[in-house]
Design a protein around this motif. Structure first.
Motif, PDB file in Angstrom:
ATOM      1  N   ASP A  72       0.823  -1.200   0.000  1.00 43.91           N
ATOM      2  CA  ASP A  72       0.000   0.000   0.000  1.00 43.91           C
ATOM      3  C   ASP A  72       0.860   1.254   0.000  1.00 43.91           C
ATOM      4  O   ASP A  72       0.448   2.305  -0.495  1.00 43.91           O
ATOM      5  N   GLU A  73       2.039   1.151   0.589  1.00 41.29           N
ATOM      6  CA  GLU A  73       2.916   2.315   0.667  1.00 41.29           C
ATOM      7  C   GLU A  73       3.553   2.663  -0.675  1.00 41.29           C
ATOM      8  O   GLU A  73       4.033   3.779  -0.860  1.00 41.29           O
ATOM      9  N   GLY A  74       3.627   1.700  -1.599  1.00 40.18           N
ATOM     10  CA  GLY A  74       4.252   1.969  -2.892  1.00 40.18           C
ATOM     11  C   GLY A  74       5.708   2.351  -2.767  1.00 40.18           C
ATOM     12  O   GLY A  74       6.192   3.249  -3.463  1.00 40.18           O
ATOM     13  N   ASP A  75       6.463   1.654  -1.906  1.00 42.17           N
ATOM     14  CA  ASP A  75       7.839   2.059  -1.633  1.00 42.17           C
ATOM     15  C   ASP A  75       8.753   1.907  -2.842  1.00 42.17           C
ATOM     16  O   ASP A  75       9.653   2.729  -3.054  1.00 42.17           O
ATOM     17  N   ILE A  76       8.566   0.859  -3.632  1.00 43.29           N
ATOM     18  CA  ILE A  76       9.374   0.728  -4.851  1.00 43.29           C
ATOM     19  C   ILE A  76       8.962   1.790  -5.853  1.00 43.29           C
ATOM     20  O   ILE A  76       9.799   2.485  -6.437  1.00 43.29           O
ATOM     21  N   ALA A  77       7.658   1.919  -6.048  1.00 46.28           N
ATOM     22  CA  ALA A  77       7.162   2.894  -7.019  1.00 46.28           C
ATOM     23  C   ALA A  77       7.667   4.296  -6.710  1.00 46.28           C
ATOM     24  O   ALA A  77       8.022   5.060  -7.615  1.00 46.28           O
ATOM     25  N   ALA A  78       7.702   4.644  -5.428  1.00 46.90           N
ATOM     26  CA  ALA A  78       8.116   5.996  -5.045  1.00 46.90           C
ATOM     27  C   ALA A  78       9.568   6.272  -5.416  1.00 46.90           C
ATOM     28  O   ALA A  78       9.969   7.431  -5.552  1.00 46.90           O
ATOM     29  N   LYS A  79      10.369   5.221  -5.592  1.00 47.63           N
ATOM     30  CA  LYS A  79      11.775   5.391  -5.950  1.00 47.63           C
ATOM     31  C   LYS A  79      11.999   5.482  -7.454  1.00 47.63           C
ATOM     32  O   LYS A  79      13.080   5.875  -7.894  1.00 47.63           O
ATOM     33  N   VAL A  80      10.993   5.106  -8.245  1.00 42.11           N
ATOM     34  CA  VAL A  80      11.228   5.056  -9.686  1.00 42.11           C
ATOM     35  C   VAL A  80      10.226   5.856 -10.512  1.00 42.11           C
ATOM     36  O   VAL A  80      10.436   6.043 -11.709  1.00 42.11           O
TER      37      VAL A  80
END
Length: 685
Positions: free
Chosen positions: A167-175
């Motif tokens: 839910d946090e989208g931690d990978i997405a937030a990096k790319v």
């Protein structure tokens, strides 16, 4: 190559099972010690998917979600029957059984696809994304902190394609570009977006001196419909029982508990006339059940507040995983502290005797959520973690027979005919050594010695000759054997056990611990995060895609049905209104008579723009407006989305291409249909 999924919740499991089914090897990485999220830590009775508007009997589940629900039915003796409410142990057993199918890679044979291997890594915290420096800049791997060992090493894992399952989208937030919160009505054109009307209670927000009560905020003077970035919903299912022998709330050891923290909530409960335990208790117990009647309580209903802003949750996305664990513990302590206060504080008993009596009927379930306990005399090693109420402790130091500390941080192994300087360290077997002397060098030359051709330093003295190098023994290295080192003749490595919350807690003369984190047996260790980041992908889920009648038109390039019959977004802010009463702000709801059933997820809604990242699918932080996203937020819906995304990841891996480069019509669609994805919406007769 390998497909990597992070974090390892039920969405990731569904994606991993699907990718393995089409032949890809999968690594599922989880930052905590608990995998699976809600379905393995108390899947709520209320969180079922919606139904087709024209056919309310045909299930929308498929893939792993359908297999899971049918297995739950089998567990209670209902063959070929969907059952939504398996108890915790049954849910765990079903997932484990499926995971075991992918314990090893199975080659293709007899016209059947190869089956991939699914590897699970727990306690690996995402550090960074590794990308190719060449266009289109794909992800080539990830770096993680391995928190499962005392060394906390940084490791790199390579992959061909990846799935962001959080839910946090931690990978997405990096790319890629992400967003959070609710868009305004003006920008989205969606009538239920933005700031929503508050819900007034009879309770006053001010005391007799005109001072605002603790835990009550000033009125947020924002017009309805404006964009609202404050919104957050945090939820944790609490499994409770009325069976004798439960862990009663009033007996819990809760660090920092203060009943006065809850005085404002007593006023709310009195004003609303509560007579039952403050929480949404499910109507039916989970099955098949064991020694305890297992019932789900949705803590989103705790005095209509849901505890959503407890512990600084609005900082959640800026925190490391370890920081989120601290916030999660604050949340757990707040919730349990409320129940303890209700059960033991006389003010509550005097004001609300019926509610107190009902709350005392319930308790947590022994044996459901546990952690290995401390035992006297147990052999331990660096990094060993054990529970001794109210904390989990971690071993940070052990002393050997010679009074020297030993460590898992082994220096490089000794090598023969090698140059060493004073201060250099090496290991030889289980012993560690340090150079104390080398020959005096010629003027201008470095002070180095040369080790012998073979053998190396041995023994435990302060002067050991090795070629032209002199070493001293400095302690032991933790062996890699199944049992850790125990000093000779020591029958009680652990003496009385750790206590307190310090960073260096002596336990006898051999072992030192530190507090790792709070733990309450029977309480779910997994926080259910919702309303997190969303990507801006190649397509977007919107209000029209999930609301009737426009949702019946379908979408371009559908990959799976999903849905939830509510647009609710739990209240997150307690403030006063113009009347001076306490009001809850943040809830969502339909604007009028609109209805929602089932929507179709677009292929492009799980794909970042190709220029941002060509080999990533985003399975929870999907692309869409807040109101287009909100009905995808439950476990069963994300298991559907995860399974579709996993098929895409596995197919791309087998074809040797980036997942974002799959052609929908000729490559992805045939596989979705092969695995039973229902991609057309039944129309009413």
């Amino acid at each position: 190559m390998t497909v990597l999924l992070y974090p390892l919740n039920t969405t990731a499991y569904a994606a991993g099972f699907a990718a393995c089914e089409v032949g890809a090897d999968v690594i599922g990485v989880e930052p905590s010690y608990v995998d699976g999220a809600m379905a393995l830590t108390g899947l709520g009775q209320t969180d079922r998917q919606g139904t087709w508007s024209g056919d309310t009997k045909t299930p929308i589940h498929w893939g792993w979600a359908l297999k899971f629900l049918l297995a739950a039915g089998t567990a209670i003796g209902l063959s070929n029957t969907i059952y939504y409410f398996p108890d915790n142990a049954t849910a765990r057993a079903i997932f484990t059984s499926e995971l075991n199918r992918f314990a090893e890679r199975v080659p293709a044979s007899g016209g059947k696809r190869a089956r991939g291997k699914f590897t699970v890594l727990k306690e690996h915290e995402l550090l960074d994304v590794v990308r190719s420096p060449f266009f289109p800049f794909p992800i080539t791997g990830f770096t993680f902190i391995d928190a499962s060992t005392a060394e906390r090493r940084v490791i790199k894992i390579a992959c061909s394609n990846a799935g962001d399952c959080g839910d946090e989208g931690d990978i997405a937030a990096k790319v890629c570009v992400t967003r959070k919160g609710r868009e305004g009505v003006m920008s989205s054109g969606e009538p239920t977006n933005g700031v929503r009307p508050g819900v007034e209670t009879p309770a006053k927000a001010f005391d007799e001196y005109g001072e605002r009560l603790p835990n009550i905020y000033p009125k947020p003077y924002q017009r309805e419909g404006r964009a609202d970035l404050r919104e957050m919903a945090n939820n944790m299912r609490i499994l409770v029982t009325t069976t004798a022998g439960s862990i009663k709330f009033g007996t819990m050891d809760l660090p920092g508990w203060d009943p006065r923290k809850y005085d404002t909530f007593l006023k709310i409960a009195v004003a609303k006339g509560y007579t039952k335990i403050p929480g949404s208790i499910s109507g039916d117990p989970f099955q098949p059940g064991g020694a305890f009647l297992e019932t789900d309580m949705n803590n989103g209903g705790l005095l209509q507040i849901g505890s959503n802003d407890v512990g600084g949750f609005l900082e959640w996305y800026a925190l490391t995983w370890a920081g989120r664990e601290v916030r999660k513990d604050e949340y757990i302590l707040w919730c349990l502290g409320l129940f303890k206060t209700i059960c033991v504080d006389q003010q509550w008993a005097d004001a609300l005797p019926a509610m107190v009596a009902d709350t005392k009927r319930y308790g947590l379930i022994p044996g459901v959520f546990t952690f290995p306990g401390w035992n006297a005399g147990e052999t331990v090693q660096m990094g060993t973690r054990r529970f001794k109420a109210p904390y989990i402790y971690e071993v940070t130091g052990i002393v050997d027979d010679d009074g020297l500390a030993y460590t898992t941080f082994a220096p490089p192994a000794w090598t023969g005919s090698t140059s060493y300087r004073v201060g250099d360290k090496s290991s030889n077997g289980l012993n560690r050594y340090q150079v104390t002397a080398v020959p005096v060098p010629a003027p201008g030359e470095p002070a180095v010695g040369t080790s012998a051709a073979s053998g190396g330093p041995t023994g435990k003295t302060a002067s050991i000759t090795d070629g032209t190098v002199t070493w001293k023994y400095i302690g032991l290295v933790t062996p890699t054997a199944p049992t850790a080192y125990r000093p000779a003749g020591d029958t009680a490595t652990v003496i009385t056990g750790p206590s307190g919350d310090g960073a260096a807690i002596a336990d006898g003369t051999r072992v030192t611990w530190k507090k790792h984190r709070f733990f309450q047996p029977g309480m779910s260790p997994t926080l259910y995060k919702r309303q997190g980041r969303r990507i801006s992908g190649r397509a977007e889920q919107t209000f029209r895609d999930v609301i009737l009648p426009t949702s019946e038109a379908g979408v371009d390039q559908p990959i799976t049905p999903y849905g939830y019959p509510h647009f609710d977004s739990h209240h997150v802010t307690r403030s006063h209104n113009d009347n001076g009463n306490i009001a809850f702000a943040g809830g969502s709801g339909l604007a009028g008579v609109e209805d929602t059933r089932v929507a179709m997820m677009k292929w492009g809604s799980i794909l970042p723009a190709r220029l941002e990242c060509p080999n990533l699918v985003v399975l929870r932080a999907i692309s869409g407006t807040f109101m287009g996203w909100i009905t995808s937020r439950i476990e069963l819906a994300t298991m559907n989305i995860g399974y579709a995304g996993g098929l895409a990841l596995g197919l791309a891996d087998q074809l040797g291409i980036y997942v974002g480069d799959l052609d929908y019509e000729t490559q992805l669609l045939p596989v979705l249909l092969e695995f039973g994805a229902p991609l057309s919406i039944p129309k009413a007769a």
